[in-house]
Design a protein around this motif. Structure first.
Motif, PDB file in Angstrom:
ATOM      1  N   ALA A  44     -55.968  63.673   6.463  1.00 65.20           N
ATOM      2  CA  ALA A  44     -55.345  64.948   6.364  1.00 65.20           C
ATOM      3  C   ALA A  44     -55.684  65.755   8.012  1.00 65.20           C
ATOM      4  CB  ALA A  44     -56.000  66.192   5.384  1.00 65.20           C
ATOM      5  N   VAL A  45     -54.947  66.340   8.481  1.00 67.60           N
ATOM      6  CA  VAL A  45     -54.965  67.215   9.698  1.00 67.60           C
ATOM      7  C   VAL A  45     -54.922  68.538   9.432  1.00 67.60           C
ATOM      8  CG1 VAL A  45     -54.096  67.137  12.129  1.00 67.60           C
ATOM      9  CG2 VAL A  45     -54.216  64.991  10.996  1.00 67.60           C
ATOM     10  N   THR A  46     -55.705  69.304  10.367  1.00 67.61           N
ATOM     11  CA  THR A  46     -55.569  70.788  10.094  1.00 67.61           C
ATOM     12  C   THR A  46     -54.587  71.259  11.147  1.00 67.61           C
ATOM     13  OG1 THR A  46     -57.786  71.288   9.674  1.00 67.61           O
ATOM     14  CG2 THR A  46     -56.604  73.132  10.497  1.00 67.61           C
ATOM     15  N   LEU A  47     -53.462  71.769  11.010  1.00 65.49           N
ATOM     16  CA  LEU A  47     -52.349  72.379  11.969  1.00 65.49           C
ATOM     17  C   LEU A  47     -52.491  73.821  12.548  1.00 65.49           C
ATOM     18  CD1 LEU A  47     -49.377  71.105  10.054  1.00 65.49           C
ATOM     19  CD2 LEU A  47     -50.383  70.038  11.979  1.00 65.49           C
ATOM     20  N   SER A  48     -52.442  73.807  13.751  1.00 64.84           N
ATOM     21  CA  SER A  48     -52.852  75.113  14.437  1.00 64.84           C
ATOM     22  C   SER A  48     -51.606  75.466  15.188  1.00 64.84           C
ATOM     23  CB  SER A  48     -53.957  75.261  15.596  1.00 64.84           C
ATOM     24  OG  SER A  48     -55.044  74.763  14.782  1.00 64.84           O
ATOM     25  N   LEU A  49     -51.107  76.778  15.105  1.00 64.28           N
ATOM     26  CA  LEU A  49     -50.023  77.441  16.039  1.00 64.28           C
ATOM     27  C   LEU A  49     -50.484  77.431  17.239  1.00 64.28           C
ATOM     28  CD1 LEU A  49     -47.270  78.745  15.663  1.00 64.28           C
ATOM     29  CD2 LEU A  49     -48.213  80.930  15.677  1.00 64.28           C
ATOM     30  N   THR A  50     -49.622  76.628  18.299  1.00 64.24           N
ATOM     31  CA  THR A  50     -50.000  76.359  19.602  1.00 64.24           C
ATOM     32  C   THR A  50     -49.023  76.937  20.386  1.00 64.24           C
ATOM     33  OG1 THR A  50     -48.869  74.168  19.528  1.00 64.24           O
ATOM     34  CG2 THR A  50     -51.167  74.159  19.386  1.00 64.24           C
ATOM     35  N   MET A  51     -47.720  77.229  19.645  1.00 64.53           N
ATOM     36  CA  MET A  51     -46.584  77.756  20.615  1.00 64.53           C
ATOM     37  C   MET A  51     -45.766  78.600  19.823  1.00 64.53           C
ATOM     38  SD  MET A  51     -44.127  75.652  23.215  1.00 64.53           S
ATOM     39  CE  MET A  51     -45.303  74.208  23.263  1.00 64.53           C
ATOM     40  N   PRO A  52     -46.164  79.882  19.561  1.00 65.80           N
ATOM     41  CA  PRO A  52     -45.503  80.871  18.845  1.00 65.80           C
ATOM     42  C   PRO A  52     -44.226  81.286  19.610  1.00 65.80           C
ATOM     43  CG  PRO A  52     -47.263  82.094  19.778  1.00 65.80           C
ATOM     44  CD  PRO A  52     -47.446  80.421  20.206  1.00 65.80           C
ATOM     45  N   GLN A  53     -42.959  81.279  18.932  1.00 59.37           N
ATOM     46  CA  GLN A  53     -41.855  81.901  19.150  1.00 59.37           C
ATOM     47  C   GLN A  53     -41.342  81.584  20.703  1.00 59.37           C
ATOM     48  OE1 GLN A  53     -42.799  86.125  18.687  1.00 59.37           O
ATOM     49  NE2 GLN A  53     -42.378  85.799  16.518  1.00 59.37           N
ATOM     50  N   LEU A  54     -41.038  80.253  20.893  1.00 61.50           N
ATOM     51  CA  LEU A  54     -40.553  79.706  22.016  1.00 61.50           C
ATOM     52  C   LEU A  54     -39.170  79.014  22.039  1.00 61.50           C
ATOM     53  CD1 LEU A  54     -40.830  78.884  25.179  1.00 61.50           C
ATOM     54  CD2 LEU A  54     -41.850  76.801  24.331  1.00 61.50           C
ATOM     55  N   ALA A  55     -37.956  79.768  22.356  1.00 59.72           N
ATOM     56  CA  ALA A  55     -36.703  79.362  22.116  1.00 59.72           C
ATOM     57  C   ALA A  55     -36.308  79.202  20.606  1.00 59.72           C
ATOM     58  CB  ALA A  55     -36.429  78.092  23.039  1.00 59.72           C
ATOM     59  N   GLY A  56     -36.905  80.282  19.831  1.00 63.01           N
ATOM     60  CA  GLY A  56     -36.422  80.138  18.707  1.00 63.01           C
ATOM     61  C   GLY A  56     -37.033  79.199  17.495  1.00 63.01           C
ATOM     62  N   VAL A  57     -38.248  78.436  18.187  1.00 62.99           N
ATOM     63  CA  VAL A  57     -39.137  77.603  17.215  1.00 62.99           C
ATOM     64  C   VAL A  57     -40.478  77.900  17.590  1.00 62.99           C
ATOM     65  CG1 VAL A  57     -37.510  75.865  17.432  1.00 62.99           C
ATOM     66  CG2 VAL A  57     -39.374  75.642  19.111  1.00 62.99           C
ATOM     67  N   LYS A  58     -41.434  77.786  16.363  1.00 64.09           N
ATOM     68  CA  LYS A  58     -42.885  77.543  16.564  1.00 64.09           C
ATOM     69  C   LYS A  58     -43.204  76.209  16.428  1.00 64.09           C
ATOM     70  CE  LYS A  58     -42.560  80.289  12.872  1.00 64.09           C
ATOM     71  NZ  LYS A  58     -43.070  81.136  11.613  1.00 64.09           N
ATOM     72  N   MET A  59     -44.479  75.951  17.091  1.00 61.11           N
ATOM     73  CA  MET A  59     -44.811  74.691  17.103  1.00 61.11           C
ATOM     74  C   MET A  59     -46.328  74.588  16.678  1.00 61.11           C
ATOM     75  SD  MET A  59     -45.250  71.828  19.835  1.00 61.11           S
ATOM     76  CE  MET A  59     -43.811  71.529  20.310  1.00 61.11           C
ATOM     77  N   PHE A  60     -46.636  73.777  15.714  1.00 67.38           N
ATOM     78  CA  PHE A  60     -47.685  73.498  15.299  1.00 67.38           C
ATOM     79  C   PHE A  60     -48.539  72.168  15.586  1.00 67.38           C
ATOM     80  CE2 PHE A  60     -45.887  76.763  12.289  1.00 67.38           C
ATOM     81  CZ  PHE A  60     -46.594  77.389  12.019  1.00 67.38           C
ATOM     82  N   GLU A  61     -49.904  72.017  16.049  1.00 71.16           N
ATOM     83  CA  GLU A  61     -50.399  70.848  16.436  1.00 71.16           C
ATOM     84  C   GLU A  61     -51.672  70.734  15.615  1.00 71.16           C
ATOM     85  OE1 GLU A  61     -48.503  70.288  20.971  1.00 71.16           O
ATOM     86  OE2 GLU A  61     -50.630  70.878  20.736  1.00 71.16           O
ATOM     87  N   GLY A  62     -51.792  69.357  15.436  1.00 68.74           N
ATOM     88  CA  GLY A  62     -52.958  68.833  14.677  1.00 68.74           C
ATOM     89  C   GLY A  62     -53.427  67.753  15.463  1.00 68.74           C
ATOM     90  N   GLN A  63     -54.796  67.240  15.296  1.00 70.42           N
ATOM     91  CA  GLN A  63     -55.624  66.353  15.723  1.00 70.42           C
ATOM     92  C   GLN A  63     -56.615  65.769  15.184  1.00 70.42           C
ATOM     93  OE1 GLN A  63     -57.792  66.112  19.828  1.00 70.42           O
ATOM     94  NE2 GLN A  63     -55.408  66.063  20.559  1.00 70.42           N
ATOM     95  N   PHE A  64     -56.685  64.501  15.206  1.00 73.50           N
ATOM     96  CA  PHE A  64     -57.912  63.721  14.294  1.00 73.50           C
ATOM     97  C   PHE A  64     -58.708  62.706  15.204  1.00 73.50           C
ATOM     98  CE2 PHE A  64     -59.533  60.146  11.753  1.00 73.50           C
ATOM     99  CZ  PHE A  64     -60.286  60.727  11.171  1.00 73.50           C
ATOM    100  N   ARG A  65     -59.940  62.764  15.541  1.00 71.08           N
ATOM    101  CA  ARG A  65     -60.695  61.910  16.448  1.00 71.08           C
ATOM    102  C   ARG A  65     -61.514  60.997  15.528  1.00 71.08           C
ATOM    103  NH1 ARG A  65     -60.012  63.131  21.776  1.00 71.08           N
ATOM    104  NH2 ARG A  65     -59.151  65.054  22.132  1.00 71.08           N
TER     105      ARG A  65
END
Length: 65
Positions: A44-65
């Motif tokens: 499981a990866v924790t998703l964080s909001l990395t790009m709020p409201q850019l061109a009508g989309v929100k981007m969430f990113e997660g990473q596992f090392r």
């Protein structure tokens, strides 16, 4: 929804794009898991909001090392 994934021997990452009009909460309304061994095991990866409201989309990113 668009998914982008990439991985290496050091990290696995995932990005999720959602329409800005959706009010979904990561970890509650949707989750993400990554595999670095061809799908045998998943983490499981924790998703964080990395790009709020850019061109009508929100981007969430997660990473596992």
């Amino acid at each position: 929804m668009a998914l982008a994934t990439w991985s290496s021997s050091f990290a696995s990452c995932i990005a999720v794009q959602l329409a800005d009009s959706l009010t979904l909460t990561p970890g509650t309304d949707f989750t993400a898991e990554v595999s670095r061994d061809g799908g045998t095991t998943w983490t499981a990866v924790t998703l964080s909001l990395t790009m709020p409201q850019l061109a009508g989309v929100k981007m969430f990113e997660g990473q596992f090392r």
